[in-house]
Design an enzyme around this catalytic site. Structure first.
Site, PDB file in Angstrom:
ATOM      1  N   GLU A  20      53.236 -22.466  56.059  1.00 55.27           N
ATOM      2  CA  GLU A  20      52.933 -23.235  54.854  1.00 55.27           C
ATOM      3  C   GLU A  20      53.752 -24.519  54.846  1.00 55.27           C
ATOM      4  O   GLU A  20      54.939 -24.459  55.149  1.00 55.27           O
ATOM      5  CB  GLU A  20      53.237 -22.426  53.591  1.00 55.27           C
ATOM      6  CG  GLU A  20      52.643 -23.104  52.351  1.00 55.27           C
ATOM      7  CD  GLU A  20      52.799 -22.287  51.070  1.00 55.27           C
ATOM      8  OE1 GLU A  20      53.519 -21.277  51.063  1.00 55.27           O
ATOM      9  OE2 GLU A  20      52.182 -22.685  50.092  1.00 55.27           O
TER      10      GLU A  20
ATOM     11  N   MET B  20      58.169 -15.891  52.504  1.00 52.61           N
ATOM     12  CA  MET B  20      56.832 -16.462  52.698  1.00 52.61           C
ATOM     13  C   MET B  20      55.798 -15.344  52.689  1.00 52.61           C
ATOM     14  O   MET B  20      55.948 -14.338  53.382  1.00 52.61           O
ATOM     15  CB  MET B  20      56.791 -17.244  54.018  1.00 52.61           C
ATOM     16  CG  MET B  20      55.412 -17.788  54.375  1.00 52.61           C
ATOM     17  SD  MET B  20      54.830 -19.034  53.183  1.00 52.61           S
ATOM     18  CE  MET B  20      53.061 -18.801  53.308  1.00 52.61           C
ATOM     19  N   GLU B  21      54.729 -15.581  51.935  1.00 53.74           N
ATOM     20  CA  GLU B  21      53.792 -14.514  51.589  1.00 53.74           C
ATOM     21  C   GLU B  21      52.696 -14.249  52.614  1.00 53.74           C
ATOM     22  O   GLU B  21      51.626 -13.754  52.239  1.00 53.74           O
ATOM     23  CB  GLU B  21      53.151 -14.848  50.238  1.00 53.74           C
ATOM     24  CG  GLU B  21      52.202 -16.072  50.246  1.00 53.74           C
ATOM     25  CD  GLU B  21      52.855 -17.382  49.827  1.00 53.74           C
ATOM     26  OE1 GLU B  21      54.097 -17.489  49.945  1.00 53.74           O
ATOM     27  OE2 GLU B  21      52.139 -18.299  49.403  1.00 53.74           O
TER      28      GLU B  21
ATOM     29  N   HIS C 143      57.573 -11.495  43.695  1.00 51.34           N
ATOM     30  CA  HIS C 143      56.951 -12.825  43.823  1.00 51.34           C
ATOM     31  C   HIS C 143      55.978 -12.839  45.014  1.00 51.34           C
ATOM     32  O   HIS C 143      54.821 -13.222  44.884  1.00 51.34           O
ATOM     33  CB  HIS C 143      58.070 -13.860  44.005  1.00 51.34           C
ATOM     34  CG  HIS C 143      57.621 -15.266  44.230  1.00 51.34           C
ATOM     35  ND1 HIS C 143      57.873 -16.276  43.334  1.00 51.34           N
ATOM     36  CD2 HIS C 143      56.940 -15.853  45.253  1.00 51.34           C
ATOM     37  CE1 HIS C 143      57.369 -17.415  43.788  1.00 51.34           C
ATOM     38  NE2 HIS C 143      56.812 -17.181  44.967  1.00 51.34           N
ATOM     39  N   GLU C 144      56.461 -12.390  46.162  1.00 48.24           N
ATOM     40  CA  GLU C 144      55.639 -12.461  47.373  1.00 48.24           C
ATOM     41  C   GLU C 144      54.448 -11.509  47.300  1.00 48.24           C
ATOM     42  O   GLU C 144      53.367 -11.811  47.801  1.00 48.24           O
ATOM     43  CB  GLU C 144      56.486 -12.163  48.610  1.00 48.24           C
ATOM     44  CG  GLU C 144      57.660 -13.115  48.823  1.00 48.24           C
ATOM     45  CD  GLU C 144      57.292 -14.588  48.771  1.00 48.24           C
ATOM     46  OE1 GLU C 144      56.173 -14.938  49.186  1.00 48.24           O
ATOM     47  OE2 GLU C 144      58.119 -15.388  48.294  1.00 48.24           O
TER      48      GLU C 144
ATOM     49  N   HIS D  75      51.693 -12.910  45.341  1.00 48.57           N
ATOM     50  CA  HIS D  75      50.931 -13.877  46.151  1.00 48.57           C
ATOM     51  C   HIS D  75      49.788 -13.224  46.941  1.00 48.57           C
ATOM     52  O   HIS D  75      48.851 -13.907  47.336  1.00 48.57           O
ATOM     53  CB  HIS D  75      51.845 -14.540  47.175  1.00 48.57           C
ATOM     54  CG  HIS D  75      52.538 -15.762  46.690  1.00 48.57           C
ATOM     55  ND1 HIS D  75      51.902 -16.761  45.996  1.00 48.57           N
ATOM     56  CD2 HIS D  75      53.826 -16.166  46.831  1.00 48.57           C
ATOM     57  CE1 HIS D  75      52.770 -17.727  45.729  1.00 48.57           C
ATOM     58  NE2 HIS D  75      53.947 -17.382  46.218  1.00 48.57           N
TER      59      HIS D  75
END
Ligand SMILES: [Zn+2]
Length: 828
Positions: free
Chosen positions: A122, A256-257, A290-291, A294
């Site tokens: 990303e 990072m998801e 959070h991830e 996503h």
């Protein structure tokens, strides 16, 4: 834009972990609805050997030209073609050390250095690993296979379908095809990974490197919890058969998801018993949640363009806290959200140098130190405001509708409004647009004239502005009558000025009940402020409201609308304050004023703060107490350090003796380790520096290393500060170089040295990862520039003429400097 849609990528990679290169073959299946004569793909730092077009059973070579500036390769087709096109590209790339693309990450086992190779794409680095149409809307399926040494493990988005032994002593790992997804979410990694699988939900695994498996249990459990919450709340099952949470030693971001292969900094996934603090534990939960959010917001439904990135990050931020609060309601998670997310977003967004949540402009909207507080923190805060306005049920139903409607596809902001409107039958688009499509936020000014309350709105910035903006502001006012219970009044402020009738018996009013609204408030009538102050003193209004009054007041001081003197006076209402939220904010604001102001004001601040902090620490105890509230333990760590910085003898005695014990090899409680190390450095000599250096080299535990690196920004001795700055450049790993520097930016002994350090080492500092370089600028400039403003401004004027590097962050840092200078020079 070319009319071409990628349908499938077949990627075959042979990474070489000794030479840090990889060979790749990428077979792309494209659909051309209309006739095309060429295909343009994104590449970056890839050497293309050949491009072939598959025709029946055979191949036709295609000429191609690479354009490095545009990060593209143009492939010329043998003849104009429409329909399905299958291109096969052979290439070679680098396993770089930039923490972007396909990169290497270093770890040690028994003193021996080893490497893994992993990806971070990303928002536009997939092109460093395979030729592709590198835009989130260009979704396709992926079939990935990797040839690796027999003893290694490969991980990707799909589950392992099969492993075949190869003649060259290696093995070929073939992964199952992914769902339709964006390139930025592709992941592959190779290394000595070991898995810890959750006992209750076998889909969830944590992947660690040798020696780290024993720290995986906490993360794997909270991974299962987050996944369970998400499937229930969103009412859509997670579509992949596995969910890997992977701990990576060198990592630029927090996590990072990547779909089903989520990567984390080690300290944000691994839990080290007796070493991870309560705060660290909460961060782990919040980042995992959070991830995992996503996997729906971003992976399943993807922004149709980077300008709608908030549809990923605002939701992930919001649910990062929401999931933690759901499982651990006693952690006061929403208070921490107000402090860390809403509070910092209000600070960030009060600059002229800001932008709308829906970011205008180019195809490269980078997550950086300038954008993150807007699309994460402000966006998450606006979602809390929406949920407050439409209600929890409608909020959930709206999100379920949105996710189901756009699953495996793309969406933009208005698709979300439409979903909310469908379920609520309320016209909320206009309200949402006013918050998502324009920069900044309002200051609500309240004036009382007898029985009328007059509210006006205008954009709040620290520096003067003549913006002509309006918001549709959901407002809730608490009304305090002479006798009887507090009443609430809720309405939508949709004009610049609005009058409200008050009953005659209303003694006081507090705007923004519980601080659910994203705006600041100024009370013109001092009588009301005194009444509210009295309620702060007797703690008859909730901590959120006590926080709001204090926090807004300080912002008004920074804007010049109030004075520091009046703010300090207002703090006398907080004499008996014992709640985390108002206290942590007060401590933060007092110290930021302390950094900016001259000696006279510093005296005033420290003589106000020191006895208060000693009193609070006396009550909660200097030593952590088992079973206490999490927020009490956060507050203690913060206040010990602050009290020592203001010159408190008891705090210094306590932390100093703890540090002495630590050096002798005794244990120090995890929840005060950070402040104890900071105090140790502050009072430290050469041998203290050597101790930190030795411990940093020996420690395998990232949480402990981060505490030490923060402490290395806290030396008082000038020679040690200089030594520590050199050490940062020479020895600290790239991912952590910003940490001592950021700590020094709040160290009054280091600040005078930082600007020269930056200028004299510019070439080296510019080599930091772009986001980490920006963090250094954002930390240094507003404080180190105070005594050297002209020099700093001239320097960046010239700098910006030469390059765009860190442009946004430079501008906002200069604005912060200006705000500090105005505050320092204000006449009181
Ligand atoms: Zn995120």
């Amino acid at each position: 834009m070319q009319e071409l849609n990628p349908l499938n990528y077949r990627i075959h990679l042979e990474p070489d972990l000794a030479r840090f290169k990889f060979d790749g073959t990428c077979e792309i299946l494209l659909d051309a609805p209309q006739t095309v004569s060429e295909v343009t793909l994104n590449i970056l730092e890839l050497a293309i050997w050949s491009c072939r077009l598959r025709q029946g059973d055979g191949f036709v070579n295609c000429p191609f030209t690479a354009n490095p500036d545009r990060e593209e390769v143009r492939v010329i087709l043998p003849e104009p073609t429409s329909g399905k096109i299958r291109l096969i590209i052979d290439y070679q790339g680098l396993i770089n050390d930039k923490m972007a693309g396909f990169y290497r990450s270093k770890y040690t086992v028994e003193g021996q250095t080893r490497f893994i190779a992993v990806t971070q794409f990303e928002e536009s680095d997939a092109r460093r690993a395979f030729p592709c149409m590198d835009h989130p809307a260009q979704k396709a399926t992926f079939d990935i296979k990797i040839d690796i040494d027999n003893q290694l493990v490969a991980i990707s988005n799909g589950a392992v379908k099969k492993e075949d032994r190869l003649d060259n002593g290696k093995k070929r790992v073939t992964f199952a095809q992914t769902p339709k997804m964006s390139t930025y979410l592709v992941f592959f990694g190779v290394g000595e990974f070991e898995f810890t699988r959750d006992e209750k939900d076998s889909r969830v695994r944590v992947a660690t490197l040798p020696g780290m498996k024993k720290y995986a249990q906490f993360g794997v459990e909270f991974g299962r919890k987050s996944l369970g919450f998400s499937e229930t709340y969103y009412a859509i099952d997670y579509p992949l058969p596995k969910m890997d949470l992977i701990a990576i030693p060198d990592f630029a971001f927090g996590a990072m998801e990547n779909w089903s292969a989520i990567t984390f900094r080690e300290n944000l996934l691994l839990h080290y018993p007796e070493i991870t603090s309560k705060f660290g534990e909460e961060r782990i939960c919040e980042v995992i949640a959070h991830e995992i959010a996503h996997q729906w917001f971003g992976n399943l439904v993807t922004p149709s363009d980077w300008r709608y990135l908030w549809l990923n990050e605002s939701f992930a931020t919001y649910f990062g806290f929401g999931v933690v609060d759901y499982y651990y309601p006693k952690w006061d998670t929403w208070q921490q959200f107000l402090n860390g997310q809403t509070g910092s977003a209000l600070v960030r967004d009060a600059l002229h140098e800001t932008f709308a949540i829906e970011i205008p402009g180019g195809e490269h909207v980078v997550i950086n130190a300038s954008t993150a507080p807007i699309i994460y923190n402000k966006g998450g805060s606006i979602l809390r405001q929406i949920e407050g306005y439409i209600g929890k049920d409608n909020f959930q139903k709206g999100l379920q509708h949105y996710l189901k409607t756009y699953e495996y596809g793309c969406a933009d902001s208005q698709h979300l409004w439409q979903s909310f409107e469908t379920v609520t039958q309320q016209p909320i688009s206009a309200m949402m647009k006013s918050w998502i499509e324009q920069p900044g936020f309002p200051l609500i000014t309240a004036r009382r004239q007898d029985r009328r309350l007059i509210l006006t709105q205008r954009r709040f910035t620290y520096l003067p502005n003549d913006f002509d903006q309006k918001w549709l502001v959901p407002i809730t006012i608490s009304l305090f009558p002479k006798t009887g219970a507090t009443r609430q009044l809720t309405f939508l402020l949709n004009k610049i000025e609005q009058e409200i009738d008050l009953d005659a018996d209303i003694l006081a009013y507090k705007i923004n009940d519980q601080q659910t609204g994203f705006y600041r408030t100024q009370y013109v009538d001092t009588a009301n402020m005194q009444e509210l102050g009295a309620r702060v003193l007797e703690k008859s209004i909730p901590p959120e409201d006590r926080w709001g009054l204090e926090n807004d007041f300080f912002a008004l001081v920074q804007s010049g609308a109030s004075t520091l003197q009046d703010y300090l006076k207002f703090l006398s209402f907080y004499q008996k304050e014992d709640a985390y939220l108002p206290l942590t904010s007060m401590a933060h604001n007092l110290y930021s004023a302390y950094l900016v102001m001259d000696e006279r004001w510093r005296q005033k601040i420290s003589s106000l703060a020191t006895p208060r902090y000693e009193d609070i620490l006396g009550k909660i105890g200097y030593d952590p107490v088992s079973g206490e509230n999490h927020t009490t333990s956060h507050l203690r760590d913060q206040l010990i350090w602050d009290a020592v910085r203001y010159g408190s003898k008891p705090a210094l005695e306590f932390a100093g003796s703890q540090f002495a014990a630590l050096i002798r090899g005794a244990a120090v409680h995890a929840d005060i380790m950070k402040s104890v190390m900071q105090v140790g450095a502050l009072c430290g000599a050469d041998k203290t520096f050597d101790w930190f250096d030795r411990r940093l080299r020996e420690s395998k535990i990232e949480h402990a290393r981060l505490n030490m690196l923060s402490a290395m920004g806290c030396f008082r001795d000038e020679a040690l500060i200089i030594k520590s700055l050199r050490y940062t450049l020479d020895t600290v790993p790239a991912r952590n170089k910003f940490i001592p520097v950021v700590a020094m930016a709040s160290n009054i002994y280091a600040i005078p040295l930082l600007w020269d350090w930056y200028v004299n080492n510019l070439a080296e500092i510019e080599q930091f990862h772009p986001m980490l370089y920006e963090r250094v600028i954002a930390a240094i400039v507003p404080v180190a520039g105070i005594r050297r403003a002209d020099e700093v401004k001239t320097f960046f004027n010239n700098y910006l003429k030469k390059s765009d590097t860190a442009k946004d962050v430079i501008k906002l840092s200069l604005e912060r400097l200006e705000i500090n200078l105005r505050m320092r020079n204000a006449l009181y």
